[in-house]
Design a protein around this motif. Structure first.
Motif, short mmCIF file in Angstrom:
data_model
loop_
_atom_site.label_atom_id
_atom_site.label_comp_id
_atom_site.label_asym_id
_atom_site.label_seq_id
_atom_site.Cartn_x
_atom_site.Cartn_y
_atom_site.Cartn_z
N MET B 1 -18.23 -8.50 37.48
CA MET B 1 -17.38 -9.46 37.73
C MET B 1 -17.11 -10.23 36.73
O MET B 1 -17.56 -10.01 35.39
CB MET B 1 -18.19 -10.41 38.58
N LYS B 2 -15.72 -10.66 36.90
CA LYS B 2 -15.15 -11.19 35.51
C LYS B 2 -15.38 -12.85 35.56
O LYS B 2 -15.00 -13.43 36.74
CB LYS B 2 -13.63 -11.13 35.77
N ILE B 3 -15.74 -13.72 34.36
CA ILE B 3 -16.21 -14.88 34.45
C ILE B 3 -15.15 -15.58 33.67
O ILE B 3 -14.78 -15.04 32.56
CB ILE B 3 -17.62 -14.92 33.93
N GLY B 4 -14.69 -16.85 34.01
CA GLY B 4 -13.88 -17.62 33.13
C GLY B 4 -14.84 -18.80 32.72
O GLY B 4 -15.50 -19.34 33.61
N ILE B 5 -14.67 -19.18 31.45
CA ILE B 5 -15.30 -20.59 30.90
C ILE B 5 -14.30 -21.64 30.70
O ILE B 5 -13.34 -21.37 29.80
CB ILE B 5 -16.02 -20.24 29.56
N TYR B 6 -14.45 -22.51 31.63
CA TYR B 6 -13.44 -23.74 31.47
C TYR B 6 -14.24 -25.08 30.69
O TYR B 6 -14.88 -25.55 31.23
CB TYR B 6 -13.15 -24.13 32.88
N GLY B 7 -13.64 -25.26 29.65
CA GLY B 7 -14.04 -26.47 28.79
C GLY B 7 -15.17 -25.49 27.59
O GLY B 7 -15.98 -24.60 28.14
N TYR B 8 -15.07 -26.19 26.44
CA TYR B 8 -15.79 -25.19 25.32
C TYR B 8 -16.47 -26.23 24.29
O TYR B 8 -15.98 -26.52 23.22
CB TYR B 8 -14.87 -24.33 24.76
N GLY B 9 -17.72 -26.76 24.62
CA GLY B 9 -18.59 -27.26 23.97
C GLY B 9 -19.85 -26.70 23.75
O GLY B 9 -19.88 -25.35 23.95
N ASN B 10 -20.88 -27.39 23.55
CA ASN B 10 -22.10 -26.59 23.68
C ASN B 10 -22.59 -25.71 24.64
O ASN B 10 -23.22 -24.76 24.71
CB ASN B 10 -23.45 -27.72 23.47
N LEU B 11 -22.04 -26.33 26.01
CA LEU B 11 -22.34 -25.74 27.42
C LEU B 11 -21.53 -24.44 27.14
O LEU B 11 -22.25 -23.24 27.75
CB LEU B 11 -22.47 -26.50 28.46
N GLY B 12 -20.27 -24.52 26.96
CA GLY B 12 -19.39 -23.43 26.99
C GLY B 12 -19.90 -22.27 26.13
O GLY B 12 -19.93 -21.18 26.35
N ARG B 13 -20.28 -22.51 24.76
CA ARG B 13 -20.90 -21.85 23.90
C ARG B 13 -22.26 -21.03 24.52
O ARG B 13 -22.08 -20.03 24.35
CB ARG B 13 -21.16 -22.42 22.58
N GLY B 14 -22.90 -21.55 25.09
CA GLY B 14 -24.23 -21.19 25.83
C GLY B 14 -23.88 -20.23 26.81
O GLY B 14 -24.07 -19.10 26.61
N VAL B 15 -22.72 -20.60 27.76
CA VAL B 15 -22.26 -19.61 28.57
C VAL B 15 -21.76 -18.09 28.01
O VAL B 15 -22.02 -17.08 28.22
CB VAL B 15 -21.26 -19.97 29.45
N GLU B 16 -21.07 -18.25 26.73
CA GLU B 16 -20.53 -17.33 26.04
C GLU B 16 -21.70 -16.50 25.60
O GLU B 16 -21.57 -15.07 25.70
CB GLU B 16 -19.67 -17.70 24.89
#
Lengths: 326, 326
Positions: B1-16
């Motif tokens: 499945m293809k995931i998008g990250i919307y918003g990129y701070g500490n949490l977004g980096r964690g998702v990456e």
């Protein structure tokens, strides 16, 4: 919803108590394979029926909680009853769960019922915590420790030794191993390093205690792989201090995330239970609620704790749980 | 499945980072409200897009993980995006969850999407454990302790004091209170008895440290109800020893069962996290998998951790989890 209890030992008694704590449930009655007149329920108002008559009450029971043993009762009982009833069991022979699932699933689908198997704390709440923790931390390591708690199987094994009048065995987690896991040290632990076995033994008059102790400590599978302590006590002491059936344990997953896996995390779930059967009964009762709701929605087949949304366990409405517990 | 990250701070980096640990997932890209050229992802191969263009990629993204803040971002962001995408957020303003749920539910149903809100550890895993424990032990008492961990809100509050250059605040559970709860003593605990606050403060040159300490300790809501310790340190010490964002805590329920409620039980769930945002990100990613599966089954609307069967979180097949984890 109306609940039936099928089989009446420690677990069945636990269910009888637990139902009183859940005001959306009512006990229809206990079904026993013994002569119903010989069975004394904990509450006077509880009705006792013969297990042979169970199908007569098909329309009176929403969920039947099966309180038989995993060794011989449940492999027959659960598929047989799942044809006519929504059922819950606490089948706990881990290695045989896939086979049990398949048999129960076929029967439940046949009868258009819901059957929930392997409900309790292990399998059950411990399994849930293993699954959640693995999904969250894919790069990690699982640990399960049991105790301090009474193992009926080990107690029975000691009682079969010549010269033993009675015995109680406690499984104990090794505190230093637990600490090492909690500290994220990811230890590789042998059987001996994880648990010790503590035995209280009543010897028959004139029995050779040294021989009994030796036989316990060298018993393959049960004791030889563990550091085992044997204490000889009197029957009075055993009856006074060791009649409870406490148990519990720890499910721990440690895992890594982030840049170069430099962040460590520890997820720990633990239970400290005064009564193993009463707690197991309380878990069964919560899942009976879920079984009823799934059945009312038209769902059928065999389910496990993995397949049931947590909301279905709660007596509270969806609005309430979102407002009060999220 | 293809995931998008919307918003990129500490949490977004964690998702990456977390997506790399889940082989059934692929990162489509990061969507930022900043100029995409100014955003540096942790992995070179990660693509960065403008948030303004998000709807162009509606067909390319299976689940969008929203990494905005709860105060102002998510109340707008989640309903707006739930019309076009399956979304997950970590909305954590407990009191506003029912309102957020209603807004997101309407939007997600409108768009025939799945939206999972308030995913993380509290709300999230702690909520789940409160619900499970309440369902199992209806006659009992709940306790939640947080820490030891960094509170960004409290750190920010200190930084706003005149003469403060930088600060880090740790919330710490009171060990003796935890022990009392674990021992089944059912204590009634005041705010002060549950947590202490530990502050590391860098004062500006010439600042009145006594006055700063007094201002911190008497600050209403944030500190005045707690035993607060203030340590003045240098910026170098702060940067060396206090840059991490650890957190964690304990959810404990004690309850009674059986004859005259004579059996006590303790259910405890605890987290010890090196990185609060990375762990939250890992929970979000696991629930993204569930959102995708629910969407594929045709389910729509707003969901919480209460509404999702644990099996949907696991990368493993149903056969595997039953054989290996139950």
């Amino acid at each position: 919803m109306k609940i039936g209890i099928y089989g009446y030992g420690n677990l069945g008694r636990g269910v009888e108590y637990a139902l009183r704590q859940n005001e959306d449930m009512e006990l229809f009655g206990i079904f026993t394979r013994r002569n119903p007149e010989t069975v004394k329920p904990v509450f006077e108002s509880t009705k006792v029926y013969s297990a042979a008559d169970i199908t007569k009450y098909k329309e009176n029971i929403d969920v039947l909680i099966l309180c038989g043993g995993s060794a011989t009762d449940l492999p027959e009982m659960t598929p047989a009853l799942a044809r006519d009833f929504n059922v819950i069991d606490s089948f706990d022979t881990h290695a045989d769960i896939p086979k049990h699932f398949a048999a129960v699933d076929a029967a439940a689908k046949d009868g258009k019922n819901i059957a929930v198997i392997s409900v309790g704390w292990d399998p059950g709440m411990f399994s849930l915590n293993r699954l959640y923790a693995n999904a969250i931390l894919p790069d990690g390591k699982d640990y399960t420790f049991w105790g301090k708690g009474v193992s009926q199987g080990h107690s029975d094994a000691i009682r079969r030794i010549e010269g033993v009048a009675d015995a109680r065995q406690y499984t104990c987690p090794v505190e230093s191993a637990l600490e090492s896991v909690r500290n994220g040290e990811n230890p590789e632990l042998t059987t001996r390093e994880k648990h010790t076995r503590l035995c209280y033994v009543v010897a028959k008059e004139g029995a050779d205690k040294a021989k009994i102790e030796q036989e316990i400590k060298t018993m393959p599978k049960y004791f030889s792989d563990y550091d085992t302590t044997v204490n000889f006590i009197t029957q009075e002491e055993l009856d006074k201090n060791h009649t409870g059936i406490p148990h519990g344990g720890f499910v721990i997953r440690t895992g890594k995330t982030g840049e170069n896996n430099s962040s460590s995390h520890v997820i720990e779930y633990s239970l400290k239970l005064d009564s193993n059967p009463e707690f197991t009964a309380s878990v069964l009762v919560a899942y009976a609620r879920a079984a009823y709701r799934m059945h009312m929605r038209g769902d059928v087949g065999c389910k496990t704790v993995f397949d049931i949304a947590p909301a279905d366990l709660s007596i509270k409405s969806h609005e309430q749980i979102i407002a009060e517990m999220l």
